[in-house]
Design a protein around this motif. Structure first.
Motif, PDB file in Angstrom:
ATOM      1  N   GLY A 275      -1.469   5.773  -1.904  1.00  0.00           N
ATOM      2  CA  GLY A 275      -0.790   7.024  -1.939  1.00  0.00           C
ATOM      3  C   GLY A 275      -0.801   7.133  -0.600  1.00  0.00           C
ATOM      4  O   GLY A 275       0.153   8.016   0.542  1.00  0.00           O
ATOM      5  N   ILE A 276      -2.486   7.455   0.006  1.00  0.00           N
ATOM      6  CA  ILE A 276      -2.796   7.764   1.096  1.00  0.00           C
ATOM      7  C   ILE A 276      -1.526   7.275   2.661  1.00  0.00           C
ATOM      8  O   ILE A 276      -1.187   8.038   3.547  1.00  0.00           O
ATOM      9  N   ALA A 277      -1.326   5.304   2.280  1.00  0.00           N
ATOM     10  CA  ALA A 277      -0.802   4.340   2.982  1.00  0.00           C
ATOM     11  C   ALA A 277       0.788   5.329   3.420  1.00  0.00           C
ATOM     12  O   ALA A 277       1.327   5.460   4.642  1.00  0.00           O
ATOM     13  N   GLU A 278       1.208   5.840   2.556  1.00  0.00           N
ATOM     14  CA  GLU A 278       2.495   6.526   2.213  1.00  0.00           C
ATOM     15  C   GLU A 278       2.469   7.284   2.567  1.00  0.00           C
ATOM     16  O   GLU A 278       3.522   8.170   3.220  1.00  0.00           O
ATOM     17  N   LEU A 279       2.088   8.265   2.681  1.00  0.00           N
ATOM     18  CA  LEU A 279       1.337   9.452   3.784  1.00  0.00           C
ATOM     19  C   LEU A 279       1.157   9.434   5.074  1.00  0.00           C
ATOM     20  O   LEU A 279       2.320  10.288   5.919  1.00  0.00           O
ATOM     21  N   GLU A 293      10.234   3.398   7.529  1.00  0.00           N
ATOM     22  CA  GLU A 293      10.413   1.600   7.247  1.00  0.00           C
ATOM     23  C   GLU A 293       9.127   0.402   8.324  1.00  0.00           C
ATOM     24  O   GLU A 293       8.285  -0.247   8.181  1.00  0.00           O
ATOM     25  N   GLU A 294       9.866   1.255   9.278  1.00  0.00           N
ATOM     26  CA  GLU A 294       9.362   0.604  10.619  1.00  0.00           C
ATOM     27  C   GLU A 294       7.351   1.656  10.778  1.00  0.00           C
ATOM     28  O   GLU A 294       6.525   0.749  11.501  1.00  0.00           O
ATOM     29  N   GLY A 309       0.668  -9.654   2.400  1.00  0.00           N
ATOM     30  CA  GLY A 309       1.293 -10.058   3.309  1.00  0.00           C
ATOM     31  C   GLY A 309       3.568 -10.751   2.857  1.00  0.00           C
ATOM     32  O   GLY A 309       3.530 -11.043   1.306  1.00  0.00           O
ATOM     33  N   SER A 310       4.333 -10.841   3.714  1.00  0.00           N
ATOM     34  CA  SER A 310       5.387 -11.876   2.923  1.00  0.00           C
ATOM     35  C   SER A 310       4.819 -12.860   2.305  1.00  0.00           C
ATOM     36  O   SER A 310       5.635 -13.181   1.263  1.00  0.00           O
ATOM     37  N   LYS A 320       3.126  -2.777  -4.034  1.00  0.00           N
ATOM     38  CA  LYS A 320       2.399  -3.311  -3.040  1.00  0.00           C
ATOM     39  C   LYS A 320       3.673  -3.480  -2.257  1.00  0.00           C
ATOM     40  O   LYS A 320       3.045  -4.092  -1.171  1.00  0.00           O
ATOM     41  N   LYS A 321       4.733  -3.934  -2.470  1.00  0.00           N
ATOM     42  CA  LYS A 321       5.797  -4.513  -2.092  1.00  0.00           C
ATOM     43  C   LYS A 321       6.456  -3.706  -0.710  1.00  0.00           C
ATOM     44  O   LYS A 321       6.384  -4.525   0.367  1.00  0.00           O
ATOM     45  N   PRO A 322       6.504  -2.615  -0.234  1.00  0.00           N
ATOM     46  CA  PRO A 322       6.340  -1.798   1.030  1.00  0.00           C
ATOM     47  C   PRO A 322       6.107  -2.703   2.177  1.00  0.00           C
ATOM     48  O   PRO A 322       5.850  -2.080   3.162  1.00  0.00           O
TER      49      PRO A 322
END
Length: 389
Positions: A275-279, A293-294, A309-310, A320-322
């Motif tokens: 949640g923190i990361a997305e914001l 996405e970038e 990782g991928s 977690k996939k993004p």
């Protein structure tokens, strides 16, 4: 478990503003009218304690039921703060505050609003974690609604038992991951009760529903399902994120540069971390006009299996996939710090003692002014081993 807050409305107003239920009010199967005497003093919404004036004591039949002195609310507040400060154990302050809320709500909220910085740690985190663990021992009177499997098919009947009609805020939890302590079952009620102590604004005609401490696999699905159509939010995913982002933006005054100049590494990829990361990614996107996405590519995660990782994409949970970027496998946090070279390290895991001396020293060697946030819950599980916080 759900704890709801509001007031009855739509009936005939009495002298306290309370409603007497009319025949067309089918929300609850019973009605009540204005209280007086002992019943009034036992109603926390209208009890003013020694603040009742001489005229009020006569009008509401409480003369003789209270000591003869009349104390203003301000004086009562000063006395209560003096008493609270005598307690050395945080849980004892929590219990004293809950006792006050159960006998005099107006005074409780005045006390909380006027002394918010001092009292918040006792009304909610970090003290509420211990309160939940001992909730059965400090239980006083019913608070909130408990809905279990026994009520399957009868949830509406349970909801009708709540004595209020006009609901403004609902906090719902399944208790499965209370403060990272695990599934506390019914004792998790301490969290929604504490949350609603903090919500004193009027949210208007819509009902705000807060999802609290659900397990990851339910939290994201519930938020995705209901957010397009209802006024809902998840504090673990969204609330914590807003506070951390505010802290990061404030820190730029010390470390310089912009948010986009930084590389972020998270320990823990649950609700709070993602949640923190997305914001953060959204804020960088807003500032730079780059696609989100970038901007997500500046943010990395280490979970229980190592760097996300991928190569792990197929086995990852959907939230977690993004964050699965191209990188060779890395197992340990220290190795991830060396490989990613983050400027910001954030702990959002319930596993403690992972921000070791070596990790901190490596961050310091890579950055002139590294930013390290050990945010993990509960307090005993904070990531840092250097300060214990």
């Amino acid at each position: 478990m759900a704890y709801v807050n509001g007031s009855v409305g739509g009936g005939v107003k009495d002298l306290y503003g309370e409603d007497s239920a009319t025949e067309d009010q089918l929300i609850t199967p019973w009605s009540f009218s204005v209280a007086s005497g002992c019943t009034l003093l036992r109603d926390p919404r209208y009890n003013k304690g020694l603040a009742f004036t001489e005229k009020e004591r006569d009008a509401h039949y409480v003369r003789g039921l209270l000591p003869p002195a009349v104390y203003t609310q301000d004086l009562q507040e000063k006395r209560l703060m003096h008493n609270l400060r005598q307690y050395d154990v945080p849980l004892h302050r929590y219990i004293a505050l809950m006792d006050l809320q159960e006998r005099n709500e107006r005074l409780f909220y005045k006390l909380l609003i006027d002394n918010v910085e001092e009292l918040l740690p006792f009304v909610y985190t970090p003290t509420v974690g211990e309160a939940c663990q001992k909730y059965g021992s400090i239980y006083r009177r019913p608070q909130g609604l408990y809905i279990s499997l026994k009520e399957k098919g009868k949830i509406l009947e349970v909801l009708k038992n709540w004595p209020e009609k006009t609901i403004q805020v609902i906090v719902v939890t399944d208790g499965e991951r209370i403060l990272g302590l695990g599934d506390l079952g019914a004792q998790g009620m301490g969290i929604p009760v504490g949350k609603l102590s903090l919500y004193t604004a009027n949210y208007g005609e819509k009902i705000l529903v807060q999802f609290e401490d659900f397990a990851n696999h339910n939290a994201f699905d519930l938020l995705d399902k209901y957010s397009p159509s209802h006024l809902v939010f998840n504090d673990d995913i969204q609330g914590i994120a807003s506070v951390v982002l505010a802290g990061l933006l404030a820190s730029l005054k010390l470390i310089g540069g912009t948010l986009a100049d930084n590389t972020f590494l998270f320990l823990g990829a649950g609700e709070a971390g993602t949640g923190i990361a997305e914001l953060i990614a959204l804020e960088i996107s807003k500032q730079t006009k780059a696609p989100v996405e970038e901007t997500r590519k500046k943010i990395w995660f280490v979970d229980s299996k190592g760097l996300i990782g991928s190569s792990r994409l197929q086995s990852l949970q959907h939230f977690k996939k993004p964050w699965a970027h191209e990188h060779e496998p890395v197992k340990e946090l220290l190795d991830a710090v060396k490989a990613i070279k983050p400027t910001v390290l954030i702990g959002s895991s319930g596993v403690g003692k992972t921000f070791t001396k070596e990790v901190v020293e490596t961050m310091a060697s890579l950055n002139k002014k590294p930013l390290i946030l050990a945010l993990s819950n509960p307090t005993a599980g904070h990531s840092s081993t250097l300060t214990g916080s």
